[in-house]
Enzyme design. Sequence first.
Site, PDB file in Angstrom:
ATOM      1  N   ASP A   1       0.821  -1.207   0.000  1.00 47.61           N
ATOM      2  CA  ASP A   1       0.000   0.000   0.000  1.00 47.61           C
ATOM      3  C   ASP A   1       0.856   1.259   0.000  1.00 47.61           C
ATOM      4  O   ASP A   1       0.601   2.200  -0.746  1.00 47.61           O
ATOM      5  CB  ASP A   1      -0.942   0.002   1.206  1.00 47.61           C
ATOM      6  CG  ASP A   1      -2.010  -1.081   1.108  1.00 47.61           C
ATOM      7  OD1 ASP A   1      -2.303  -1.512  -0.023  1.00 47.61           O
ATOM      8  OD2 ASP A   1      -2.539  -1.494   2.143  1.00 47.61           O
TER       9      ASP A   1
ATOM     10  N   ARG B   1      -7.462   3.244  -2.407  1.00 47.46           N
ATOM     11  CA  ARG B   1      -6.063   3.496  -2.752  1.00 47.46           C
ATOM     12  C   ARG B   1      -5.946   4.158  -4.129  1.00 47.46           C
ATOM     13  O   ARG B   1      -5.164   5.074  -4.334  1.00 47.46           O
ATOM     14  CB  ARG B   1      -5.262   2.199  -2.737  1.00 47.46           C
ATOM     15  CG  ARG B   1      -5.264   1.473  -1.412  1.00 47.46           C
ATOM     16  CD  ARG B   1      -4.468   2.204  -0.372  1.00 47.46           C
ATOM     17  NE  ARG B   1      -4.598   1.554   0.921  1.00 47.46           N
ATOM     18  CZ  ARG B   1      -4.343   2.127   2.077  1.00 47.46           C
ATOM     19  NH1 ARG B   1      -3.934   3.386   2.111  1.00 47.46           N
ATOM     20  NH2 ARG B   1      -4.479   1.481   3.203  1.00 47.46           N
TER      21      ARG B   1
END
Length: 200
Positions: free
Chosen positions: A88, A163
């Site tokens: 991430d 994201r």
Amino acid sequence: PAALDGEYPGSTDYDMTSASYPTALGCMGMGMWRIFCGADHASQSDATMADAMYSMGCAMWQCRDGNTMWRAARHAPTPRLLCCSAPDGAMTALTVSLALAGASDAVGVLSWRYKETDRVLAMALELRRMGVAADCGMGSMACLSCSLTWHGRADVSTYRDHRIAMCCSLMHAAGCGVRASGPQCVCKTYPDYLHECAGA
């Protein structure tokens, strides 16, 4: 957006995944950010972010109260991102490297294909809409930014993936015209993010 100066509280277990976005804004020159509970040894994304940002000349230092300060890069060679340990944070670092260095080379992104959506394919498609030459393999992504001199506006999809939405917002902060569909999905990571950026 105008220059930002802000403070962001990292979570108590040192999960800096969401804090990587204020970090990114600071490294892109959007003010100086203080990250509460930030540390080089934190559990998920901050170490990967720190390595990538250091390699592009960003400044980071620890304060006496244990917080972390970030300042914009002074030089920006193209980083090679190793993304296996913190996918991430590496996704954020890839976007920042496009803004700072104009290129990015990421390996170890196979896990991106099994998240809320196939993030490797999704990022490649949406970055191309922004004028970025993006080429992806099964577990790698190479990007060359053409967007900093591009004055159009890209309509991009977030795939309801927080994201992707937040990475698209970083490209907008870098000077690309971006209009994202379904940006409310950022609430999963950072509920006040859009509000704070809109007021910047």
